[in-house]
Structure formats: C-alpha cells, structure tokens
Design a protein around this motif. Sequence first.
Motif, PDB file in Angstrom:
ATOM      1  N   HIS A  68       0.826  -1.206   0.000  1.00 45.45           N
ATOM      2  CA  HIS A  68       0.000   0.000   0.000  1.00 45.45           C
ATOM      3  C   HIS A  68       0.863   1.260   0.000  1.00 45.45           C
ATOM      4  O   HIS A  68       0.543   2.258  -0.657  1.00 45.45           O
ATOM      5  N   GLU A  69       1.965   1.209   0.737  1.00 44.25           N
ATOM      6  CA  GLU A  69       2.808   2.401   0.893  1.00 44.25           C
ATOM      7  C   GLU A  69       3.815   2.586  -0.236  1.00 44.25           C
ATOM      8  O   GLU A  69       4.426   3.657  -0.337  1.00 44.25           O
ATOM      9  N   SER A  70       4.034   1.573  -1.054  1.00 42.17           N
ATOM     10  CA  SER A  70       4.989   1.704  -2.156  1.00 42.17           C
ATOM     11  C   SER A  70       4.549   2.848  -3.076  1.00 42.17           C
ATOM     12  O   SER A  70       3.413   2.872  -3.553  1.00 42.17           O
ATOM     13  N   CYS A  71       5.470   3.782  -3.326  1.00 49.68           N
ATOM     14  CA  CYS A  71       5.096   4.939  -4.154  1.00 49.68           C
ATOM     15  C   CYS A  71       5.107   4.593  -5.640  1.00 49.68           C
ATOM     16  O   CYS A  71       4.602   5.361  -6.452  1.00 49.68           O
ATOM     17  N   GLY A  72       5.722   3.454  -5.993  1.00 50.59           N
ATOM     18  CA  GLY A  72       5.708   3.007  -7.375  1.00 50.59           C
ATOM     19  C   GLY A  72       6.829   3.560  -8.236  1.00 50.59           C
ATOM     20  O   GLY A  72       6.870   3.297  -9.440  1.00 50.59           O
ATOM     21  N   LYS A  73       7.751   4.288  -7.625  1.00 47.86           N
ATOM     22  CA  LYS A  73       8.821   4.896  -8.414  1.00 47.86           C
ATOM     23  C   LYS A  73       9.722   3.849  -9.062  1.00 47.86           C
ATOM     24  O   LYS A  73      10.109   3.988 -10.216  1.00 47.86           O
ATOM     25  N   CYS A  74      10.049   2.816  -8.307  1.00 45.40           N
ATOM     26  CA  CYS A  74      10.977   1.833  -8.891  1.00 45.40           C
ATOM     27  C   CYS A  74      10.310   0.466  -9.048  1.00 45.40           C
ATOM     28  O   CYS A  74       9.499   0.039  -8.227  1.00 45.40           O
ATOM     29  N   THR A  75      10.698  -0.212 -10.106  1.00 42.92           N
ATOM     30  CA  THR A  75      10.019  -1.433 -10.523  1.00 42.92           C
ATOM     31  C   THR A  75      10.101  -2.572  -9.508  1.00 42.92           C
ATOM     32  O   THR A  75       9.079  -3.218  -9.244  1.00 42.92           O
ATOM     33  N   PRO A  76      11.280  -2.864  -8.927  1.00 42.94           N
ATOM     34  CA  PRO A  76      11.318  -4.019  -8.015  1.00 42.94           C
ATOM     35  C   PRO A  76      10.334  -3.897  -6.858  1.00 42.94           C
ATOM     36  O   PRO A  76       9.641  -4.863  -6.522  1.00 42.94           O
ATOM     37  N   CYS A  77      10.262  -2.722  -6.257  1.00 44.85           N
ATOM     38  CA  CYS A  77       9.346  -2.524  -5.124  1.00 44.85           C
ATOM     39  C   CYS A  77       7.893  -2.515  -5.598  1.00 44.85           C
ATOM     40  O   CYS A  77       7.040  -3.179  -5.010  1.00 44.85           O
ATOM     41  N   ARG A  78       7.623  -1.774  -6.641  1.00 45.53           N
ATOM     42  CA  ARG A  78       6.237  -1.652  -7.127  1.00 45.53           C
ATOM     43  C   ARG A  78       5.681  -3.010  -7.558  1.00 45.53           C
ATOM     44  O   ARG A  78       4.628  -3.453  -7.095  1.00 45.53           O
ATOM     45  N   GLU A  79       6.400  -3.686  -8.441  1.00 45.72           N
ATOM     46  CA  GLU A  79       5.902  -4.959  -8.972  1.00 45.72           C
ATOM     47  C   GLU A  79       6.094  -6.104  -7.975  1.00 45.72           C
ATOM     48  O   GLU A  79       5.244  -6.986  -7.858  1.00 45.72           O
ATOM     49  N   ARG A 114      17.773  -3.398  -4.584  1.00 49.22           N
ATOM     50  CA  ARG A 114      17.513  -2.897  -5.932  1.00 49.22           C
ATOM     51  C   ARG A 114      16.416  -1.834  -5.932  1.00 49.22           C
ATOM     52  O   ARG A 114      15.818  -1.568  -6.963  1.00 49.22           O
ATOM     53  N   SER A 115      16.129  -1.298  -4.746  1.00 51.17           N
ATOM     54  CA  SER A 115      15.086  -0.287  -4.634  1.00 51.17           C
ATOM     55  C   SER A 115      15.703   1.030  -4.171  1.00 51.17           C
ATOM     56  O   SER A 115      16.724   1.040  -3.487  1.00 51.17           O
ATOM     57  N   PHE A 116      15.075   2.122  -4.538  1.00 52.77           N
ATOM     58  CA  PHE A 116      15.651   3.431  -4.243  1.00 52.77           C
ATOM     59  C   PHE A 116      15.657   3.753  -2.754  1.00 52.77           C
ATOM     60  O   PHE A 116      16.561   4.394  -2.253  1.00 52.77           O
ATOM     61  N   CYS A 117      14.613   3.357  -2.054  1.00 51.54           N
ATOM     62  CA  CYS A 117      14.568   3.695  -0.623  1.00 51.54           C
ATOM     63  C   CYS A 117      14.409   2.428   0.208  1.00 51.54           C
ATOM     64  O   CYS A 117      14.292   1.325  -0.319  1.00 51.54           O
ATOM     65  N   GLY A 118      14.391   2.603   1.511  1.00 53.58           N
ATOM     66  CA  GLY A 118      14.375   1.464   2.415  1.00 53.58           C
ATOM     67  C   GLY A 118      13.087   0.671   2.422  1.00 53.58           C
ATOM     68  O   GLY A 118      13.048  -0.439   2.963  1.00 53.58           O
ATOM     69  N   LEU A 119      12.025   1.192   1.834  1.00 57.26           N
ATOM     70  CA  LEU A 119      10.756   0.458   1.875  1.00 57.26           C
ATOM     71  C   LEU A 119      10.867  -0.872   1.136  1.00 57.26           C
ATOM     72  O   LEU A 119      10.347  -1.892   1.584  1.00 57.26           O
ATOM     73  N   GLY A 120      11.569  -0.869   0.008  1.00 58.69           N
ATOM     74  CA  GLY A 120      11.727  -2.107  -0.744  1.00 58.69           C
ATOM     75  C   GLY A 120      12.469  -3.157   0.069  1.00 58.69           C
ATOM     76  O   GLY A 120      12.024  -4.306   0.191  1.00 58.69           O
ATOM     77  N   ASP A 121      13.596  -2.765   0.648  1.00 59.86           N
ATOM     78  CA  ASP A 121      14.360  -3.696   1.485  1.00 59.86           C
ATOM     79  C   ASP A 121      13.512  -4.166   2.665  1.00 59.86           C
ATOM     80  O   ASP A 121      13.549  -5.342   3.045  1.00 59.86           O
TER      81      ASP A 121
HETATM   82  S1  SF4 Z   1      11.529   1.448  -2.874  1.00 65.30           S
HETATM   83 FE1  SF4 Z   1      10.861   3.475  -2.170  1.00 65.30          FE
HETATM   84  S2  SF4 Z   1      11.114   4.784  -3.981  1.00 65.30           S
HETATM   85 FE2  SF4 Z   1      11.064   2.669  -4.735  1.00 65.30          FE
HETATM   86  S3  SF4 Z   1       8.867   2.275  -5.246  1.00 65.30           S
HETATM   87 FE3  SF4 Z   1       9.282   1.550  -3.125  1.00 65.30          FE
HETATM   88  S4  SF4 Z   1       8.618   3.289  -1.855  1.00 65.30           S
HETATM   89 FE4  SF4 Z   1       8.961   4.092  -3.918  1.00 65.30          FE
END
Ligand code: SF4
Length: 159
Positions: A68-79, A114-121
């Motif tokens: 829900h919180e993923s902003c969708g900027k980067c593919t690994p986190c979004r998808e 492989r994600s821009f911010c810590g949410l992906g990790d």
């Molecule tokens: S890792 Fe961060 S910047 Fe990338 S889609 Fe997820 S929330 Fe957005």
Amino acid sequence: MQPGHNLKFWTPGGSSTPLLTAEHIDTAMDFEGVAAAGSILGTTAMQIFSDQDCPVYNTWRWLEFYHHESCGKCTPCREGNYWMVRTYRRILAGHGTVADLDTLQDTADNIFGRSFCGLGDGAATPVVSTLKWFRDDYLGYIEGRTAPRLSEKSLVGAH
Ligand code: SF4
C-alpha cells in the motif's frame, strides 16, 4: 510471555529487520549482538509473537502495508510487492504450492538492494527470514495441515 504462550518469533527493530526465533532469546540487544544473530537493530521497535501467532499470516499483514505504501517509483518494489501480496493471499487461502515459496524467495531477492529507498528492502526482509526459519509454517498451508486464514473472496478482485 503470558501464561500458556511460548515465544515463537520476534523482530529486534520492527518488521523491516530479519526475524529471530526463540533460539535467539539470549541475544545481546546491541549492534554487535544483534548482527551476530543475523539481524539488525533497525528502529529498535521490538515486536514479540507467541506460538499462537503465525509468521506467514503476520508477514502477509506487513506486506499489505508495504504494498500500500509503495510509491511506485521503482520497478522491483512496485511490482515485487504487488506479486508477493498476491502469492501470500493464495497461500493463506489454501491454494499455495511449493513453487510459490521459490517465487517468494526469488521476488524478495530481486527487491532487496535494488530499490531506491528502504521500503523495498523492508518489504523483502520478513519474507526472506520467515522462509528461512518457518518454512514448515508455509508448508502447513500448502499441504493442508493448517486451516486457511483467508477466504476465496480475498482472491477475487484483489489489487
Ligand atoms: S523502494 Fe521506495 S522509492 Fe522505490 S517504489 Fe518503493 S517506496 Fe517508492
């Protein structure tokens, strides 16, 4: 723990830190001690779960948040979060397969680092650590030993 409950798993620093188990109860709560146990202090917001909690179900709940919180900027986190949530729903509804566990591991490995911010990790971490410590809990749903936690309805129209 409360009477009748035994420690099953815990996070040293929130859901984005690798889970530890009852075996790690004597871990020193400093940077070195937690690192030696295979985790990190993170936010130091400890979360404690008993043997009446399910690590699979809890990981799914966390992933719904990350998805829900993923902003969708980067593919690994979004998808990745999109597909991991759907895989967890399938497992928890009693329709998972052993291959789903490899898919979850592969997806989490492709999000972590492989994600821009810590949410992906953060999203990938509980997936990897529950697969490491609690594979049998996953297999319980897949093999029909554990009653489904989600209904068929949760698989229809989910996004
Ligand atoms: S890792 Fe961060 S910047 Fe990338 S889609 Fe997820 S929330 Fe957005």
